[in-house]
Scaffold this active site. Structure first.
Site, PDB file in Angstrom:
ATOM      1  N   ASP A 485      38.345  44.024  38.319  1.00 17.27           N
ATOM      2  CA  ASP A 485      39.581  44.807  38.391  1.00 17.27           C
ATOM      3  C   ASP A 485      40.624  44.032  39.190  1.00 17.27           C
ATOM      4  OD1 ASP A 485      39.047  47.000  36.911  1.00 17.27           O
ATOM      5  OD2 ASP A 485      38.455  48.279  38.575  1.00 17.27           O
ATOM      6  N   ASP A 770      36.224  50.954  39.574  1.00 18.20           N
ATOM      7  CA  ASP A 770      36.386  52.006  40.574  1.00 18.20           C
ATOM      8  C   ASP A 770      36.645  53.367  39.969  1.00 18.20           C
ATOM      9  OD1 ASP A 770      38.920  51.574  39.651  1.00 18.20           O
ATOM     10  OD2 ASP A 770      39.720  50.766  41.517  1.00 18.20           O
ATOM     11  N   ASP A 774      35.713  53.592  34.156  1.00 18.59           N
ATOM     12  CA  ASP A 774      34.988  52.328  34.218  1.00 18.59           C
ATOM     13  C   ASP A 774      33.487  52.513  34.073  1.00 18.59           C
ATOM     14  OD1 ASP A 774      37.257  50.757  34.623  1.00 18.59           O
ATOM     15  OD2 ASP A 774      37.228  51.089  36.784  1.00 18.59           O
TER      16      ASP A 774
END
Length: 1083
Positions: A485, A770, A774
């Site tokens: 990310d 997070d 996801d």
């Protein structure tokens, strides 16, 4: 960690649409800081458990000595028992609830019964618990709803409980604490009993007992107990040391579980407390992805939906409102957000009852452990075969009169030797054969795995990584790519508004500076708290700087409906009721998305003007320019709405806010700086052969700019497919996606698709995430890494490792530790196999040629202790070095014993076998013992061989530390345990030789012979250096002997040979193939 509201010194509170939330909840978690990413409930929670194949783990049963194998293996019966307990508790609660609903229907018009109260509160724990458990809405209404219940509990619904120690203590006394009884770990005596059950040790004890009885009868108690007593004592030492090491392992894992339960994450201005510190009366905020930390009642919320499948067994999302306000501990928030009043904690909740009934032992066995079981079984089978051969040879030689006594006389003469002497001789032979099995079976392999995993897990905690699944430790060492990310992992997640466009023009930079006098005044007063997601906090703080009167606006408006931010639509909205029945629907989100829905704009004077094509293109140019500077672009828009068209309160929950014909208010650019050191961490990954890919929901230009800043891209000229749009990637066919996936470095969306394509290419994929959205990608990846601060509970449950500080540098440390686990196991395998080969060859050759063995049972048991328990302790706890990041990742199917290890092993074993066999057959002349008596010369020679053999293992232990490095002493002083174990081994060897002659059948050695033993062992070091100069073949040794064939078929080429070769050529995953190649496919 969870973040209940507890009374603090008064201060203004500015909140966005998100709040902090509980995480690692109920059985053992702490709080979590929620992610800004969300998704719909329908595609969030249907994620299968991420466990190893049952069939693959069943292979662990194929071992010689199961009682001394892994203490943490899969127990299918225990798993079934756990599931039965869950079903019983669910059924029990459902029956009680149904019965009380019938009872409630009959008593609906009756007056409310008196409230049972505790000493300090207006209601008792039992009544609170039953009300929540039974969803007794009429009881709640009888107390005056949530407000009345809060008054009975002495709670302020805005500020929570008082929070002082006295108040918290009273609440715990009255209502209990948020903990549940835990089953105690197994005691030392249980491990001792398991160690006694090893078949080989039982045989040795029986042999020792028989030898003891016969020895005392033939030689008397003063001399006759030595042989049998020595073996028995040595076996007892081995049993106690094994039990003690296993017990310590168990304590280490228990301590790790305790550390997991007591993690504290500190971030922002909110005061966070452990979930176990929650008390009845606390006010806890919840949002999508969180786990409910205790039973409670909803205070307020918007679009709050709860997944109660963990308690009811039904995979159905339940909407929560004032008509259904009861929340159960252990359930997850599927959508929306809200606040709850805690009404029951700990054992008073269904989740607490469930967890108290289930042992915490996860029953997990890692793939490396399964593979090592196979290695240990193979080596043990070879050892057993050799021992049987030795037994047969020695028995035949004994009864044919070819075995001699130490004085040179024949041990067995037909018709002359007594039965007692014959039986005693057979027992000695049996003891030697069984001891060879003890040495050959590498019991230290599973011990080494457990030790290195426990050691690594504990040390990784210090490096801000919490391991949820043991297999992840190993798999990270094989990772070939990391899909990371951007926000919060590569960047600091500290947003600041640095550029803004209102109307058709850009605001003066002085107006949006963080150093403005207003902001300085606010910070100095310390009386305003800005909460919410980092994006919301940055925008709200900017609004305060601009002079926004937040409390006044909030006081004069009412929220009618909320559409939480959605990562798919990339926007969120709400409907506000203003004065004079005026309704505004506000939207905020990705600038290009919101802009496309705007038909008008608000200029800087506050007038509404039409949005023509020129203005639209001008704003698009603003967005592109800000994105090129790595700024996140967020737009604000609103539209008026007729008050008459507002749905009733009952219909409002399904009201979809209008998204068209919006009036653009403004666009801001937010800067999220890269984390310090992230560029260096990315560089180290690339150097180690691990490709870093950035996956983000941001604008493609913003993502590209950040990737350049982090070092993921090395040129601004990067084009497709290196930098690719999500919609472009989705448009490709599955084969095309698989083909180009390896070239992608920046990918704005569809993390799951990218992970699937990479894995089909044979990559070992690690993914950071997070948000709730996801979770599928975290589950699909070989290793899922959830963020500990911004990660939602759903993301964490789908992950293998939790990064506690959300820092990409910590991900690199996890890779380093993963490689260290594999490297430590390989070090120990090299060391143990060298000892095995040398000991077996020496004893077998000596037994076949002379009918006697130079290493007796007690001596071999001491060698077994050195190479198993002590060797595992010394080599399995080696800390990782930077050298590990100078090599490419370990292949998915790379053999445990590499070509380099074989080279080192052969060199050392060949040297030891050669030297010791020369000493065995020519030792008397070499040591000038011709003038000594036959018995003394033989004992001295065998003692010298034993001493030299043990010292060779001690010196070779240093060589095993660095299998592929010339300097084996680098960092040796930093590993105190290694130095201590080597020191203990040397001291014990001196004691055995010099003071325990009767016990070990040794004689004292002169200082010259000690020096000679040390000199022979010392040669192991320069020999290792010379051996490492020998080149190793590029291909595995087996490839030179393995036959491959192929035939042409209608569908192309069909290959036969290694399973791995077939898998790679067929371009399918190795896990999808059977573990054993069918006979018809074998060549």
């Amino acid at each position: 960690m969870t973040v209940p509201l507890r009374r603090q010194p008064p201060r203004s509170r500015i909140t966005g649409t998100t709040t902090r939330s509980p995480a690692e909840a109920a059985p053992g978690g702490m709080a979590v800081v929620p992610s800004r990413k969300t998704t719909s409930p329908s595609d969030t929670f249907d994620i299968p458990p991420k466990n190893a194949s049952i069939e693959r783990l069943k292979q662990a049963a194929l071992v010689l000595n199961a009682s001394r194998r892994f203490r943490y293996t899969l127990d299918l019966r225990k798993d079934e028992e756990k599931e039965q307990i869950r079903r019983k508790i669910r059924a029990h609660s459902q029956v009680i609830r149904a019965a009380l609903l019938f009872k409630e229907a009959g008593e609906r018009d009756l007056p409310v019964s008196p409230i049972p109260s505790s000493a300090d509160y207006g209601i008792g724990a039992e009544h609170l618990t039953s009300m929540t458990r039974d969803h007794a809405l009429s009881s709640l209404q009888g107390y005056g709803g949530v407000n009345g219940l809060a008054a009975l509990l002495g709670t302020n619904l805005d500020k929570g409980v008082a929070g002082d120690d006295a108040d918290l203590s009273r609440r715990r006394t009255a209502f209990g604490s948020n903990t549940y009884p835990r089953k105690k770990g197994r005691s030392f005596w249980v491990f001792l009993w398991e160690s006694w059950q090893d078949l080989t040790l039982v045989i040795l004890m029986i042999a020792a007992a028989l030898s003891l009885i016969l020895g005392i009868k033939t030689e008397g108690i003063e001399e006759g107990w030595y042989d049998g007593g020595s073996i028995a004592f040595a076996v007892i030492i081995v049993i106690f040391v094994t039990a003690f090491s296993d017990y310590k392992q168990s304590l280490q894992f228990q301590n790790l579980h305790e550390e997991k339960r007591n993690i504290r994450l500190e971030s922002g201005r909110r005061i966070e407390v452990s979930i176990f510190d929650l008390v009845v009366g606390d006010v806890v905020p919840l949002k999508i992805g969180d786990q409910v930390p205790a039973d409670g009642v909803l205070i307020s919320g918007h679009s709050l939906s709860i997944d109660e499948s963990s308690m009811t067994g039904e995979s159905k999302i339940v909407h929560k409102d004032q008509k259904a306000p009861f929340l159960l501990s252990g359930c997850k928030v599927g959508d929306g957000y809200g606040t709850m009043l805690v009404t029951a904690v700990g054992i008073n909740t269904e989740w607490g009852l469930l967890m108290a009934s289930i042992s915490e032992d996860s029953g997990e066995e890692t793939p490396l452990q399964v593979r090592l079981n196979g290695v240990a079984t193979f080596i043990g089978t070879v050892g057993l075969s050799v021992a049987c051969a030795v037994l047969v040879v020695l028995i035949v030689r004994f009864f044919t009169g070819h075995t001699k006594n130490p004085d040179g006389s024949t041990q067995f003469i037909t018709g002359k030797t007594s039965a007692k002497s014959a039986i005693n001789g057979v027992i000695r032979i049996l003891t030697v054969a069984v001891t060879i099995v003890v040495v050959a079976v590498p019991e230290g392999l599973p011990l080494a795995v457990t030790l290195t995993l426990a050691y690594s897990m504990r040390k990784m905690m210090a490096d801000k990584a919490l391991v949820r699944r043991l297999s992840a430790c190993e798999t990270m060492g094989s990772a070939t790519t990391i899909c990371s990310d951007k926000t919060g992992t590569l960047t600091l997640n500290q947003m600041t508004v640095v550029e803004a466009y209102v109307g058709a023009g850009k605001l003066d930079p002085q107006m949006i500076s963080n150093d403005s006098p207003l902001m300085l005044q606010i910070e100095q007063k310390g009386d305003i708290e800005v909460t919410g997601s980092p994006t919301e906090k940055a925008i709200l703080a900017w609004g305060v700087e601009m002079g926004m009167k937040f409390e006044e606006v909030r006081r004069n408006s009412t929220i009618l409906q909320v559409f939480p931010f959605n990562s798919e639509k990339k926007r969120g909205g709400l409907a506000l009721l203003l004065g004079n029945h005026e309704v505004h629907v506000h939207w905020k989100g990705a600038a290009e998305i919101v802009l496309s829905s705007c038909t008008k704009l608000l200029d800087q004077s506050g007038e509404v003007m039409p949005m023509d094509d020129d203005l639209l293109n001008q704003f698009r140019k603003y967005i592109e320019d800000m994105a090129a500077k790595s700024l996140r672009c967020v737009a604000f828009a609103f539209r008026p709405y007729d008050y008459k068209d507002i749905p009733s309160e009952e219909e409002r929950e399904t009201w979809m806010l209008p998204e068209d014909d919006l009036i653009l208010t403004g666009i801001v650019g937010l800067k999220d700086p890269c984390r310090p050191g992230v560029r260096d961490a990315v560089r180290r990954c690339i150097h180690a052969g691990v490709k870093v890919r950035m996956v983000t929901g941001d604008n493609i230009q913003t993502a590209k700019a950040v990737a350049l800043e982090c070092g993921i891209l090395d040129s601004e000229a990067a084009t497709e497919p290196t930098v690719i749009e999500g919609r472009t990637f989705r448009a490709y066919s599955e084969k095309q996606r698989e083909k180009i996936a390896g070239e992608i470095s920046v990918f704005p969306n569809d993390k799951l698709l990218l992970v699937q394509a990479l894995r089909k290419r044979g990559e070992v994929v690690a993914v950071t995430g997070d948000g709730t959205n996801d979770a599928p990608a975290l589950h699909e990846a070989d290793v899922g890494l959830a963020m500990g601060i911004q990660g939602t509970e759903v993301a964490k449950e789908s992950s293998d490792i939790i990064i506690l500080d959300d820092n990409f540098a910590s991900v690199v440390k996890v890779v380093r530790w993963g490689r260290s686990v594999y490297a430590n196991i390989q070090k120990f395998i090299q060391f143990q196999l060298t000892v095995n080969v040398a000991a077996l060859v020496i004893n077998v050759v000596a037994a076949v040629s002379s009918g006697d063995v130079p290493l007796n049972a007690v001596q071999l048991l001491w060698v077994n202790l050195i190479m198993d328990t002590l060797g595992a302790l010394a080599l399995a706890t080696e800390p990782p070095t930077d050298h590990l990041m100078d090599r490419p990742p370990v292949g998915r199917r790379e053999p445990l014993v590499t070509k380099i290890m074989w080279r080192n092993l052969v060199v050392q074993a060949l040297y030891q076998v050669t030297v010791l066999l020369v000493l065995n057959f020519s030792g008397k002349s070499i040591l000038h013992l011709e003038s000594e008596t036959h018995e003394y010369a033989n004992n001295l020679k065998n003692t010298f061989i034993f001493n030299t053999f043990v010292l060779c293992q001690i010196f070779n232990e240093f060589n095993s530390r660095k299998p592929d490095e010339v300097n084996v002493f680098v960092g040796v002083t930093s590993n105190r345990l290694f130095i201590m174990i080597v020191g203990i081994t040397v001291i014990m060897q001196i004691m055995i030789i010099e003071f325990l002659g009767k016990f070990a059948s040794t004689v004292r050695l002169s200082w010259k012979l000690w020096l000679a033993s040390v000199a022979i062992a010392f040669v192991s070091w320069p020999l290792a250096v010379l051996g490492k100069l020998l080149p190793v073949p590029e291909h595995p040794f087996g490839d030179y002997f393995r036959k491959k064939s192929r035939r042409k078929g209608d569908q192309g080429e069909v290959w036969y040979g290694r399973q791995e070769d077939v898998a790679l050529r067929a371009n399918v995953e190795i896990e999808n193939l059977p573990q054993v190649i069918p006979p018809e496919l074998r060549i």
